[in-house]
Design a protein around this motif. Structure first.
Motif, PDB file in Angstrom:
ATOM      1  N   THR A   1      -8.829   3.357 -12.261  1.00  0.00           N
ATOM      2  CA  THR A   1      -7.431   4.222 -12.604  1.00  0.00           C
ATOM      3  C   THR A   1      -7.041   4.873 -11.695  1.00  0.00           C
ATOM      4  OG1 THR A   1      -8.211   3.798 -14.927  1.00  0.00           O
ATOM      5  CG2 THR A   1      -6.585   5.321 -14.491  1.00  0.00           C
ATOM      6  N   ALA A   2      -7.744   5.934 -10.997  1.00  0.00           N
ATOM      7  CA  ALA A   2      -7.271   6.700 -10.029  1.00  0.00           C
ATOM      8  C   ALA A   2      -6.586   5.889  -8.769  1.00  0.00           C
ATOM      9  CB  ALA A   2      -8.415   7.638  -9.625  1.00  0.00           C
ATOM     10  N   LEU A   3      -7.252   4.840  -8.680  1.00  0.00           N
ATOM     11  CA  LEU A   3      -6.768   4.153  -7.242  1.00  0.00           C
ATOM     12  C   LEU A   3      -5.533   3.407  -7.805  1.00  0.00           C
ATOM     13  CD1 LEU A   3      -7.191   2.927  -4.511  1.00  0.00           C
ATOM     14  CD2 LEU A   3      -8.535   0.896  -5.604  1.00  0.00           C
ATOM     15  N   LEU A   4      -5.241   3.026  -8.970  1.00  0.00           N
ATOM     16  CA  LEU A   4      -4.184   2.514  -9.378  1.00  0.00           C
ATOM     17  C   LEU A   4      -2.758   3.374  -9.266  1.00  0.00           C
ATOM     18  CD1 LEU A   4      -5.108   0.032 -12.163  1.00  0.00           C
ATOM     19  CD2 LEU A   4      -4.348  -0.708 -10.136  1.00  0.00           C
ATOM     20  N   LEU A   5      -3.561   4.700  -9.820  1.00  0.00           N
ATOM     21  CA  LEU A   5      -2.444   5.777  -9.876  1.00  0.00           C
ATOM     22  C   LEU A   5      -1.923   6.407  -8.620  1.00  0.00           C
ATOM     23  CD1 LEU A   5      -0.851   7.908 -11.618  1.00  0.00           C
ATOM     24  CD2 LEU A   5      -3.156   9.459 -11.318  1.00  0.00           C
ATOM     25  N   GLY A   6      -2.717   6.112  -7.778  1.00  0.00           N
ATOM     26  CA  GLY A   6      -2.511   6.525  -6.118  1.00  0.00           C
ATOM     27  C   GLY A   6      -1.658   5.434  -5.801  1.00  0.00           C
ATOM     28  N   ALA A   7      -2.060   4.207  -6.088  1.00  0.00           N
ATOM     29  CA  ALA A   7      -1.195   3.047  -5.390  1.00  0.00           C
ATOM     30  C   ALA A   7       0.379   3.105  -6.124  1.00  0.00           C
ATOM     31  CB  ALA A   7      -1.746   1.775  -5.739  1.00  0.00           C
ATOM     32  N   GLY A   8       0.403   3.339  -7.432  1.00  0.00           N
ATOM     33  CA  GLY A   8       1.535   3.168  -7.942  1.00  0.00           C
ATOM     34  C   GLY A   8       2.680   4.495  -7.298  1.00  0.00           C
ATOM     35  N   PHE A   9       1.919   5.694  -7.120  1.00  0.00           N
ATOM     36  CA  PHE A   9       2.484   6.860  -6.410  1.00  0.00           C
ATOM     37  C   PHE A   9       2.917   6.433  -5.161  1.00  0.00           C
ATOM     38  CE2 PHE A   9       2.394  10.361  -3.905  1.00  0.00           C
ATOM     39  CZ  PHE A   9       3.306  11.294  -4.232  1.00  0.00           C
ATOM     40  N   PHE A  10       2.009   5.880  -4.443  1.00  0.00           N
ATOM     41  CA  PHE A  10       2.459   5.468  -2.908  1.00  0.00           C
ATOM     42  C   PHE A  10       3.764   4.405  -2.935  1.00  0.00           C
ATOM     43  CE2 PHE A  10       1.855   2.551   0.666  1.00  0.00           C
ATOM     44  CZ  PHE A  10       2.188   3.425   1.670  1.00  0.00           C
ATOM     45  N   ALA A  11       3.802   3.493  -3.928  1.00  0.00           N
ATOM     46  CA  ALA A  11       4.933   2.375  -3.877  1.00  0.00           C
ATOM     47  C   ALA A  11       6.059   3.078  -4.332  1.00  0.00           C
ATOM     48  CB  ALA A  11       4.404   1.394  -4.965  1.00  0.00           C
ATOM     49  N   VAL A  12       6.183   3.921  -5.457  1.00  0.00           N
ATOM     50  CA  VAL A  12       7.381   4.911  -5.774  1.00  0.00           C
ATOM     51  C   VAL A  12       7.839   5.590  -4.448  1.00  0.00           C
ATOM     52  CG1 VAL A  12       8.226   6.544  -7.151  1.00  0.00           C
ATOM     53  CG2 VAL A  12       6.640   4.767  -8.096  1.00  0.00           C
ATOM     54  N   ALA A  13       6.892   6.323  -4.070  1.00  0.00           N
ATOM     55  CA  ALA A  13       7.375   7.062  -2.758  1.00  0.00           C
ATOM     56  C   ALA A  13       7.910   6.427  -1.339  1.00  0.00           C
ATOM     57  CB  ALA A  13       6.064   7.942  -2.250  1.00  0.00           C
ATOM     58  N   VAL A  14       7.230   5.138  -1.422  1.00  0.00           N
ATOM     59  CA  VAL A  14       7.792   4.101  -0.354  1.00  0.00           C
ATOM     60  C   VAL A  14       9.375   3.926  -0.690  1.00  0.00           C
ATOM     61  CG1 VAL A  14       7.734   1.788   0.635  1.00  0.00           C
ATOM     62  CG2 VAL A  14       5.658   3.360   0.489  1.00  0.00           C
ATOM     63  N   LEU A  15       9.411   3.492  -2.051  1.00  0.00           N
ATOM     64  CA  LEU A  15      10.931   3.111  -2.289  1.00  0.00           C
ATOM     65  C   LEU A  15      11.778   4.444  -2.098  1.00  0.00           C
ATOM     66  CD1 LEU A  15      10.269   0.986  -5.488  1.00  0.00           C
ATOM     67  CD2 LEU A  15      11.024   0.271  -3.215  1.00  0.00           C
ATOM     68  N   LEU A  16      11.255   5.426  -2.530  1.00  0.00           N
ATOM     69  CA  LEU A  16      11.964   6.659  -2.337  1.00  0.00           C
ATOM     70  C   LEU A  16      12.250   7.185  -0.894  1.00  0.00           C
ATOM     71  CD1 LEU A  16      10.619   9.090  -5.203  1.00  0.00           C
ATOM     72  CD2 LEU A  16      12.972   7.859  -5.110  1.00  0.00           C
ATOM     73  N   ALA A  17      11.113   6.901   0.013  1.00  0.00           N
ATOM     74  CA  ALA A  17      11.457   7.022   1.245  1.00  0.00           C
ATOM     75  C   ALA A  17      12.500   6.330   2.047  1.00  0.00           C
ATOM     76  CB  ALA A  17      10.176   6.776   1.974  1.00  0.00           C
ATOM     77  N   VAL A  18      12.405   5.006   1.657  1.00  0.00           N
ATOM     78  CA  VAL A  18      13.421   4.042   2.295  1.00  0.00           C
ATOM     79  C   VAL A  18      14.764   4.371   1.786  1.00  0.00           C
ATOM     80  CG1 VAL A  18      14.281   1.830   2.174  1.00  0.00           C
ATOM     81  CG2 VAL A  18      11.795   2.167   2.496  1.00  0.00           C
ATOM     82  N   TRP A  19      15.041   4.924   0.481  1.00  0.00           N
ATOM     83  CA  TRP A  19      16.229   5.284   0.056  1.00  0.00           C
ATOM     84  C   TRP A  19      16.762   6.563   0.723  1.00  0.00           C
ATOM     85  CZ3 TRP A  19      17.449   9.477  -2.717  1.00  0.00           C
ATOM     86  CH2 TRP A  19      18.828   9.717  -3.399  1.00  0.00           C
ATOM     87  N   THR A  20      15.764   7.375   0.954  1.00  0.00           N
ATOM     88  CA  THR A  20      16.110   8.595   1.611  1.00  0.00           C
ATOM     89  C   THR A  20      16.710   8.428   2.893  1.00  0.00           C
ATOM     90  OG1 THR A  20      14.568   9.907   0.067  1.00  0.00           O
ATOM     91  CG2 THR A  20      15.487  10.941   2.098  1.00  0.00           C
TER      92      THR A  20
END
Length: 461
Positions: free
Chosen positions: A168-187
């Protein structure tokens, strides 16, 4: 792209990599924090249940007439079996005597008057178990004796729960990373958008548009825009000075040479000695060559200057050609050359009339200069919706076939030009003007071999 332009990398890619790298670090930290927290919480919860079981057994022990009685409650062990399917072990000791439970379950030795709870992880019957131990001191025959109660449980279920929590923690970290990547590209895209807009606005400008950039930009780009506006101001001033210099140089070079030539011709008529007349003729010829070379060099400089900042406006190609023919007709009459003008179709086109006039004048001047006396030069102008064509046909003998591809280069003259004043720039100027307007210069000899036909082709749009 200029060869001198060196690209050190993409700001967008660099910013994206930095943001994605930061997101990866944060996602890893989040995973480790959540994993540690959930593991500690699971172990604490399990320890509390073990302690509750041991305390429940402790509360069920009674002492009567100096005898210790253990009435093991069902709830004491059932609460552990409800948590998982792991095996449960227990041991109740009074001093060194086991009252009930597993005799071989390792129990820690209590310290002097030690009370409270103790937790240990050990190996029992080939399995890792977690054990809670609580101690109470009883007085028997005036002697303090420890009552030790230990409850242990295997860790298979706890390990499985920890593995599930880790996933669960790994999925949470992966989800956070995926959202952060999208935000990074948009930024990154948003950060460089003003720079792209500025570059697009400048690149869409016409060659003569030297207005300063007034579009609002972020504060970080203000120094760049100020430097760009300063460069535009300097460029405009430099171009204006260059144009003035070319015009002034053309006037100051041609006028003295024309004056010297006139004086030399007047002197030639007054001198009778053959050697002096020959020297003056050579001087007049040298003046003609210098005047033509200087004039065409200045014409070529002017063509190069105006080509870099080509300004298009509508004009009539036929009217421009007719004006040049009339202006050069007296020169042609000196050699009894007949200038014939033919015009068909529509002749309105868009371009730089000064450049086109310069190109046509150089072609007419070449035709008159090389054509024999008492011949005809035909100038035809044709136009339609697709293109405009101006052709000059003479009877000067044509071009050598093996030099057709090189006579339009700078300072290149054909073998048939020997003995005739020239600089080798007339056809070059005409070609560069045609190419600047998106057209071309075409050279061919006439079918009967008596002359050449030079055509300027301009697109209609």
């Amino acid at each position: 792209m200029s060869d001198s332009l060196r690209i050190s990398g993409s700001i967008r890619r660099r910013l994206t990599i930095q943001l994605v790298g930061s997101a990866a670090v944060l996602a890893t930290l989040l995973f480790l924090i959540v994993q540690t927290f959930t593991r500690d919480l699971a172990e604490e919860t399990h320890d509390r249940i073990l302690l509750a079981s041991a305390t429940s057994i402790m509360d069920a022990i009674s002492v009567r007439a100096g005898e210790v009685t253990v009435d093991l409650p069902y709830a004491a062990l059932s609460m552990l079996s409800n948590v998982s399917d792991d095996r449960v072990f227990y041991r109740v000791m009074l001093g060194a005597e086991t009252l009930t439970g597993y005799d071989d379950l390792p129990v820690p030795e209590p310290g002097s008057r030690e009370t409270g709870a103790r937790f240990d992880t050990l190996v029992y019957k080939g399995e890792t178990v977690r054990m809670a131990t609580t101690v109470r001191w009883l007085s028997r025959n005036g002697v303090s004796t420890p009552l030790i109660i230990s409850v242990a449980q295997t860790r298979t279920g706890q390990t499985e729960r920890l593995a599930a929590l880790t996933r669960t923690a790994l999925l949470l970290g992966a989800g956070f990373f995926a959202v952060a990547v999208l935000l990074a590209v948009w930024t990154a895209q948003s950060s460089i958008r003003p720079l792209r807009q500025l570059a697009g606005m400048v690149s869409r400008r016409g060659p003569t548009d030297l207005r300063p950039v007034t579009r609002p930009v972020p504060a970080e780009m203000a120094p760049l825009v100020r430097s760009l506006n300063s460069f535009i101001d300097r460029l405009g001033l430099s171009l204006s000075r260059s144009e003035d210099f070319i015009a002034e140089a053309a006037h100051r070079v041609r006028t003295p040479l024309a004056t010297v030539r006139t004086q030399a011709e007047n002197t030639l008529h007054r001198i009778e000695r053959p050697e002096n007349r020959t020297a003056l003729r050579e001087m007049i010829r040298a003046i003609d060559e210098s005047s033509r070379a200087a004039g065409q060099l200045l014409d070529h400089a002017m063509v190069s200057f105006r080509t870099d900042s080509l300004e298009r406006k509508p004009f009539d190609l036929a009217e421009l050609t007719a004006e040049l023919v009339n202006r050069l007709r007296p020169v042609a009459d000196l050699k009894d050359i007949d200038l014939e003008l033919e015009m068909t179709g529509a002749h309105a086109m868009a371009g730089d009339p000064i450049l086109v006039q310069n190109a046509v004048r150089n072609l007419l001047d070449n035709a008159i200069k090389y054509a024999p006396e008492e011949t005809r030069i035909t100038v035809s102008v044709r136009g339609d919706a697709a293109a405009h064509t101006l052709c000059i046909r003479d009877a000067a003998g044509g071009f050598p076939e093996d030099e057709m591809g090189s006579v339009t280069e700078r300072f290149v003259r054909g073998r048939n030009a020997e003995g005739t004043v020239g600089s080798g720039l007339g056809l070059t100027i005409a070609r560069e003007v045609a190419e600047a307007h998106g057209g071309r210069l075409e050279i061919a000899n006439t079918k009967d071999g008596t002359g050449a036909c030079v055509c300027l082709h301009f697109p209609s749009a």
